[in-house]
Design a protein around this motif. Sequence first.
Motif, short mmCIF file in Angstrom:
data_model
loop_
_atom_site.label_atom_id
_atom_site.label_comp_id
_atom_site.label_asym_id
_atom_site.label_seq_id
_atom_site.Cartn_x
_atom_site.Cartn_y
_atom_site.Cartn_z
N ALA A 171 1.59 49.27 -0.83
CA ALA A 171 0.33 48.87 -0.19
C ALA A 171 0.58 48.44 1.25
N LYS A 172 1.68 47.75 1.50
CA LYS A 172 2.02 47.37 2.87
C LYS A 172 2.22 48.61 3.74
N ARG A 173 2.94 49.61 3.19
CA ARG A 173 3.16 50.84 3.96
C ARG A 173 1.82 51.52 4.26
N LEU A 174 0.97 51.59 3.26
CA LEU A 174 -0.31 52.28 3.41
C LEU A 174 -1.22 51.58 4.41
N LEU A 175 -1.18 50.26 4.43
CA LEU A 175 -2.12 49.49 5.23
C LEU A 175 -1.55 49.00 6.56
N LYS A 176 -0.29 49.32 6.82
CA LYS A 176 0.31 48.92 8.08
C LYS A 176 -0.49 49.53 9.23
N GLY A 177 -0.90 48.72 10.14
CA GLY A 177 -1.79 49.16 11.22
C GLY A 177 -3.15 48.54 11.04
N THR A 178 -3.67 48.60 9.80
CA THR A 178 -4.88 47.86 9.48
C THR A 178 -4.57 46.38 9.46
N THR B 41 2.91 54.94 -2.94
CA THR B 41 1.83 54.80 -1.96
C THR B 41 0.61 55.61 -2.39
N GLU B 42 0.83 56.81 -2.84
CA GLU B 42 -0.30 57.63 -3.29
C GLU B 42 -0.95 57.07 -4.54
N ARG B 43 -0.17 56.41 -5.37
CA ARG B 43 -0.71 55.84 -6.60
C ARG B 43 -1.54 54.58 -6.34
N VAL B 44 -1.22 53.85 -5.26
CA VAL B 44 -1.99 52.64 -4.97
C VAL B 44 -3.19 52.92 -4.06
N ARG B 45 -3.24 54.12 -3.48
CA ARG B 45 -4.33 54.43 -2.56
C ARG B 45 -5.71 54.22 -3.19
N PRO B 46 -5.95 54.68 -4.43
CA PRO B 46 -7.27 54.45 -5.03
C PRO B 46 -7.58 52.96 -5.22
N ILE B 47 -6.56 52.17 -5.52
CA ILE B 47 -6.75 50.72 -5.67
C ILE B 47 -7.18 50.10 -4.35
N VAL B 48 -6.47 50.48 -3.30
CA VAL B 48 -6.79 49.95 -1.97
C VAL B 48 -8.21 50.33 -1.56
N GLU B 49 -8.58 51.57 -1.80
CA GLU B 49 -9.92 52.02 -1.44
C GLU B 49 -10.99 51.32 -2.27
N ASP B 50 -10.69 51.08 -3.54
CA ASP B 50 -11.64 50.38 -4.40
C ASP B 50 -11.91 48.97 -3.87
N VAL B 51 -10.84 48.28 -3.48
CA VAL B 51 -11.01 46.93 -2.93
C VAL B 51 -11.76 46.98 -1.61
N ARG B 52 -11.48 47.98 -0.80
CA ARG B 52 -12.17 48.09 0.50
C ARG B 52 -13.66 48.26 0.32
N HIS B 53 -14.06 49.03 -0.69
CA HIS B 53 -15.48 49.33 -0.86
C HIS B 53 -16.21 48.29 -1.71
N ARG B 54 -15.53 47.72 -2.72
CA ARG B 54 -16.25 46.85 -3.66
C ARG B 54 -15.80 45.39 -3.61
N GLY B 55 -14.75 45.10 -2.88
CA GLY B 55 -14.35 43.72 -2.66
C GLY B 55 -14.01 42.96 -3.92
N THR B 56 -14.59 41.77 -4.06
CA THR B 56 -14.27 40.86 -5.16
C THR B 56 -14.51 41.49 -6.52
#
Length: 435
Positions: free
Chosen positions: A219-226, A29-44
């Motif tokens: 990623a599912k664990r990290l984003l659960k709730g969102t 989960t900690e290793r995918v956090r930067p990936i998730v944040e990158d997609v959130r901010h920069r999208g496609t």
Amino acid sequence: MISRIDLRGSTGDPRDALPRAEINVADATERVRPIVEDVRHRGTEALIELAERFDGVRLTNIRVPEEAITGALAELDPAVRAALTESIRRARKVHAAQRRRDHTTQVVPGGTVTEKWIPVDRVGLYVPGGRAVYPSSVIMNVVPAQEAGVPSLAVTSPPQKDFGGLPHPTILAACALLGVDEVYAVGGAQAVAMFAHGTQDCRRADMVTGPGNIWVAAAKRLLKGTIGIDAEAGPTEIAILADHTADPDYVAADLISQAEHDVVAASVLVTPDEALADKVVERLTERVAATRHSDRVREALAGPQSGIVLVDDLDHGLAVVDAYAAEHLQIMTTDAPARADRVRNAGAIFVGDHSPVSLGDYAAGSNHVLPTGGCACHTGGLSVQTFLRGVHVVHYDRDALADVAHHVITLAEAEDLPAHGEAVAARVGPGTVQD
């Protein structure tokens, strides 16, 4: 090749001794956090760069063109098309029967509660694409969502270098057969982030479902709730409860079929019959050497997640498989249906000699997106209900409210929430409230 665990005479909790894959989702989960944040901010833009980094392809567009989807179906092997069509027909027949109906209960004259079943508005469906190709997972995700009445659904699967950055053509063909025209070439944690946050090319979804690797689970664990999720799917697993009546060749074949998925796939045999265990090991040796993915299978069977568990008798065996709570549980014993009826914890149960797990993977009509890692003790598999929300609709007239007002006011005072009672009294008047 495969270890043995002797639980005969044991009175402790079998969960402490049973084999299980060692997967650290928290670390992932900690290793995918930067990936998730990158997609959130920069999208496609982020998705395109991540595809190049992880999949080795440079995309110009993450959405699969509609002509690529229809073209994949046109070029599909007729035998594969026929098999997928039959799989869809059977899955639709089973899942159509799962759809719950709205129900109204008259609590008192003038007072009703209706349980209304409303489908999720938009769902993202994840289809893996790694060591194998999974058009069957397209079916298992899409059919229950469609039968639930989900108005908007999108499929995503990792881009494949061998196919110009598109998902595997058989996956695209399965989408075409199901009438799905919104498909994305995105995999891994970034796919979950895409559905959770939305991008310039993909609207955000309310839920994401489907199996995937540890990064998808993280990623599912990290984003659960969102975003809503079905489950954190881990390595696939099979447990087989068998006695002296079981065919050792069938047992070996089924253990191997599950080990074929991945080197961390779990294959577990639970039996009170040591002679059967010996025969299964003999058949494993012969069959593993002959199977196409022998190296992968051999590593999975030798891993800490696989093993042969010896138990005192079938009652003890049932207790052990209930504790294990397998994704797939196969019963190959005398009176197999009766024993299957006693099972409480399993993602899916396969009864008798001629109901192998691989049947459920493709054409039984059941769903193969199932809980793993012992989660079957509290979570069920993907179904029509996954995509439905039960909403209570309360309708009381003035007389029905007045009749129960004194109870509401009493409970409101007991909880020190007097304004709750006042909201009732304002409607029926203090003089009408019964003492």
